[in-house]
Design an enzyme around this catalytic site. Structure first.
Site, PDB file in Angstrom:
ATOM      1  N   HIS A   1       0.765  -1.315  -0.168  1.00 26.44           N
ATOM      2  CA  HIS A   1       0.377  -0.200  -0.188  1.00 26.44           C
ATOM      3  C   HIS A   1       0.853   1.553   0.282  1.00 26.44           C
ATOM      4  CE1 HIS A   1      -2.910   2.763   1.156  1.00 26.44           C
ATOM      5  NE2 HIS A   1      -3.844   2.127   0.649  1.00 26.44           N
TER       6      HIS A   1
ATOM      7  N   ILE B   1       1.943   4.252   1.722  1.00 29.22           N
ATOM      8  CA  ILE B   1       0.927   5.120   2.783  1.00 29.22           C
ATOM      9  C   ILE B   1       0.415   4.262   3.952  1.00 29.22           C
ATOM     10  CG2 ILE B   1      -0.627   6.184   2.723  1.00 29.22           C
ATOM     11  CD1 ILE B   1       0.278   7.397  -0.310  1.00 29.22           C
TER      12      ILE B   1
ATOM     13  N   GLY C   1      -5.647   4.424   5.934  1.00 32.12           N
ATOM     14  CA  GLY C   1      -6.433   5.031   6.924  1.00 32.12           C
ATOM     15  C   GLY C   1      -6.692   3.899   7.671  1.00 32.12           C
ATOM     16  N   VAL C   2      -7.435   2.759   7.479  1.00 30.20           N
ATOM     17  CA  VAL C   2      -8.271   2.189   8.252  1.00 30.20           C
ATOM     18  C   VAL C   2      -7.082   1.681   9.417  1.00 30.20           C
ATOM     19  CG1 VAL C   2     -10.038   0.856   6.969  1.00 30.20           C
ATOM     20  CG2 VAL C   2      -7.414   0.156   7.132  1.00 30.20           C
TER      21      VAL C   2
ATOM     22  N   GLU D   1      -6.919   2.220  13.155  1.00 29.75           N
ATOM     23  CA  GLU D   1      -6.732   0.970  14.258  1.00 29.75           C
ATOM     24  C   GLU D   1      -6.002   0.919  15.451  1.00 29.75           C
ATOM     25  OE1 GLU D   1      -6.849  -2.313  16.313  1.00 29.75           O
ATOM     26  OE2 GLU D   1      -8.665  -1.837  14.931  1.00 29.75           O
TER      27      GLU D   1
END
Length: 147
Positions: free
Chosen positions: A47, A53, A56-57, A61
């Site tokens: 990713h 990067i 976002g998840v 978390e």
């Protein structure tokens, strides 16, 4: 708290343990945890190839794991076997990409707390830059029975 103390309070383990240290803790109010973003994190490999990067998840978390420590410590539940489960995520916004080499400060505050259900506000900061922010809710409960 160092990583060993965090591991005594959360069930998460590599590669899913996403906080490395607790640098500030005010029981019943707030916590500040650190996440060192290093290139050897599994999510950076895919990713994205050529432009790593942090998803976002995963940032959300990491905020939730910091909130888990805040809740467990604030209610005196460390070592009780209780778990903190996500219930809702609201108003998530992603402002700046988190790349390898970044040090994330995960700032989480209670916005509402009861012994079983809590609401939090979280901000993931890189120095003075906001990487992500959200509001979320979690439930404290027993783990599911073993099958």
């Amino acid at each position: 708290l160092d990583i060993l103390a965090i591991m005594q309070r959360l069930p998460h383990r590599y590669p899913f343990l996403l906080i490395d240290r607790i640098v500030r803790f005010v029981p019943g109010q707030e916590i500040v945890a650190l996440k060192n973003g290093t290139m050897n994190e599994p999510f950076f490999q895919g990713h994205f190839p050529g432009r790593p990067i942090m998803p976002g998840v995963m940032i959300i978390e990491a905020l939730a794991q910091a909130a888990g420590v805040l809740a467990m410590e604030s209610f005196g539940l460390a070592g009780s076997g209780k778990l903190v489960y996500f219930m809702a995520i609201d108003n998530a916004k992603f402002r700046n990409p988190v790349e390898p080499g970044c040090l994330l400060h995960l700032n989480v505050q209670f916005t509402h707390k009861k012994p079983r259900v809590c609401k939090f506000a979280g901000q993931a900061m890189m120095g003075d830059q906001l990487a992500a922010e959200c509001e979320f809710m979690a439930m404290i409960a027993d783990p599911p029975p073993a099958v």
